[in-house]
Design an enzyme around this catalytic site. Structure first.
Site, PDB file in Angstrom:
ATOM      1  N   SER A  39      15.093  30.837  31.196  1.00 36.97           N
ATOM      2  CA  SER A  39      14.563  31.865  30.312  1.00 36.97           C
ATOM      3  C   SER A  39      14.470  31.303  28.912  1.00 36.97           C
ATOM      4  O   SER A  39      15.358  30.584  28.463  1.00 36.97           O
ATOM      5  CB  SER A  39      15.458  33.112  30.319  1.00 36.97           C
ATOM      6  OG  SER A  39      15.070  34.012  29.294  1.00 36.97           O
ATOM      7  N   ILE A  51      19.910  29.178  39.105  1.00 35.12           N
ATOM      8  CA  ILE A  51      19.811  28.809  37.684  1.00 35.12           C
ATOM      9  C   ILE A  51      18.406  29.109  37.156  1.00 35.12           C
ATOM     10  O   ILE A  51      17.631  28.193  36.884  1.00 35.12           O
ATOM     11  CB  ILE A  51      20.202  27.333  37.457  1.00 35.12           C
ATOM     12  CG1 ILE A  51      19.512  26.396  38.471  1.00 35.12           C
ATOM     13  CG2 ILE A  51      21.706  27.163  37.512  1.00 35.12           C
ATOM     14  CD1 ILE A  51      19.674  24.922  38.126  1.00 35.12           C
ATOM     15  N   TYR A  93      14.916  15.985  30.873  1.00 34.08           N
ATOM     16  CA  TYR A  93      14.209  17.114  30.263  1.00 34.08           C
ATOM     17  C   TYR A  93      13.899  16.818  28.798  1.00 34.08           C
ATOM     18  O   TYR A  93      14.795  16.788  27.945  1.00 34.08           O
ATOM     19  CB  TYR A  93      15.036  18.394  30.357  1.00 34.08           C
ATOM     20  CG  TYR A  93      15.377  18.840  31.765  1.00 34.08           C
ATOM     21  CD1 TYR A  93      14.702  18.324  32.880  1.00 34.08           C
ATOM     22  CD2 TYR A  93      16.361  19.783  31.993  1.00 34.08           C
ATOM     23  CE1 TYR A  93      15.012  18.739  34.163  1.00 34.08           C
ATOM     24  CE2 TYR A  93      16.675  20.213  33.274  1.00 34.08           C
ATOM     25  CZ  TYR A  93      16.003  19.680  34.357  1.00 34.08           C
ATOM     26  OH  TYR A  93      16.312  20.100  35.630  1.00 34.08           O
ATOM     27  N   ASN A 102      17.796  38.646  33.932  1.00 33.68           N
ATOM     28  CA  ASN A 102      18.362  37.739  34.931  1.00 33.68           C
ATOM     29  C   ASN A 102      19.830  38.067  35.187  1.00 33.68           C
ATOM     30  O   ASN A 102      20.280  38.106  36.339  1.00 33.68           O
ATOM     31  CB  ASN A 102      18.222  36.294  34.475  1.00 33.68           C
ATOM     32  CG  ASN A 102      16.789  35.801  34.461  1.00 33.68           C
ATOM     33  OD1 ASN A 102      15.912  36.382  35.102  1.00 33.68           O
ATOM     34  ND2 ASN A 102      16.540  34.737  33.736  1.00 33.68           N
TER      35      ASN A 102
END
Length: 289
Positions: A248, A245, A66, A257
């Site tokens: 946000s 998972i 990521y 959530n």
């Protein structure tokens, strides 16, 4: 806002799933794909992660892939001073998943995160390195205290059987793409995982936002006076040994959530969602994003 179940305090740790090792992981966590890549959003993203910790969504999932480590660095900043509150999940790229490469990748991730251990370390997807090598590296990392336990991600049924044949019976979880629109795993993968006591971690639980505009999801949300995202999450969390998972990037969405844990879907709700999103009638290849 959802009314809380009697006796349920949103500031407490999330309900947990027992892993094969006997340790537990929270049933609801926070994804970080694409976080950490835009400097102008950094403070909002850090605030979102910290809000999640405050509300008991204490599992944070990241990966070396990521943002080429940018997400790990963001997570590291967000959890500074709160490491003991966090169930930290990270992933090694398949290209790095040789015996030596896995160990080196993990230690690079530890440096970016600024922590001394990762609770759950996953093979991001299956690559060309022999599974036995990766498993040996995971065992070495467990023995060294660098990781608590290990698992896999994006493994279909044939991959899981190969993993077990390679000696991977200590696998703690399989993180897969699973949501209302991606129900293929229900036909054969989920039953196999349940039979072997391996919980599922569902990523992209609201299909990167695409579920939010579906008429049936919106209708169910309106009936309960909640958001469509909360319906999609509650549909997953009602199932045994399924964690989710959602990602946000702002505190308000993180709060929504977290509150999805308190939404109880009725049998009628589930039946209507089954009609709108039919379960599989035969085997389907595992999808990935």
């Amino acid at each position: 806002m959802l009314k809380l179940r009697k006796g349920h305090d949103m500031t407490l740790a999330a309900e947990a799933i027992e892993l094969p090792s006997g340790q537990t992981m929270p049933v609801l966590g926070q994804g970080t794909w694409y976080l950490g890549e835009r400097p102008e959003r950094r403070q909002d993203e850090i605030a979102a992660l910290r809000t999640g910790l405050d509300l008991g969504t204490t599992m944070i999932d990241t990966a070396e892939m990521y943002g080429d480590g940018a997400s790990e660095e963001l997570v590291g900043e967000a959890i500074t001073g709160r490491r003991s509150d966090v169930f930290l999940v990270d992933k090694v790229l398949p290209s790095n998943a040789s015996r030596r490469g896995t160990v080196q990748a993990c230690r690079r991730s530890l440096r970016r995160l600024g922590v001394d251990h990762i609770d759950l370390y996953l093979l991001h997807w299956r690559g060309s390195h022999p599974l036995a090598e990766t498993i040996e590296a995971f065992a070495e990392l467990v023995d060294a205290g660098d990781i608590g336990q290990w698992g896999v991600s994006n493994f279909d049924l044939s991959d899981m059987t190969d993993l077990f044949e390679a000696g991977g019976t200590a696998c703690a979880t399989n993180q897969i793409l699973y949501n209302l629109t991606r129900r293929g795993p229900e036909y054969d993968l989920l039953p196999w995982l349940r039979e072997h006591g391996i919980p599922v971690m569902a990523y992209s639980p609201i299909e990167q936002g695409r579920l939010l505009g579906h008429p049936q999801v919106a209708e169910t949300a309106a009936r309960h006076e909640v958001t469509p995202a909360q319906v999609a999450l509650a549909w997953l969390l009602r199932q045994d040994r399924i964690a989710a998972i959602p990602r946000s990037s702002n505190p308000e969405h993180t709060r929504e959530n977290a509150e999805a844990r308190d939404l109880q879907l009725s049998e009628e709700d589930v039946a209507a969602l089954d009609t709108a999103f039919p379960p599989p009638t035969g085997p389907q290849p595992l999808e990935m994003l």
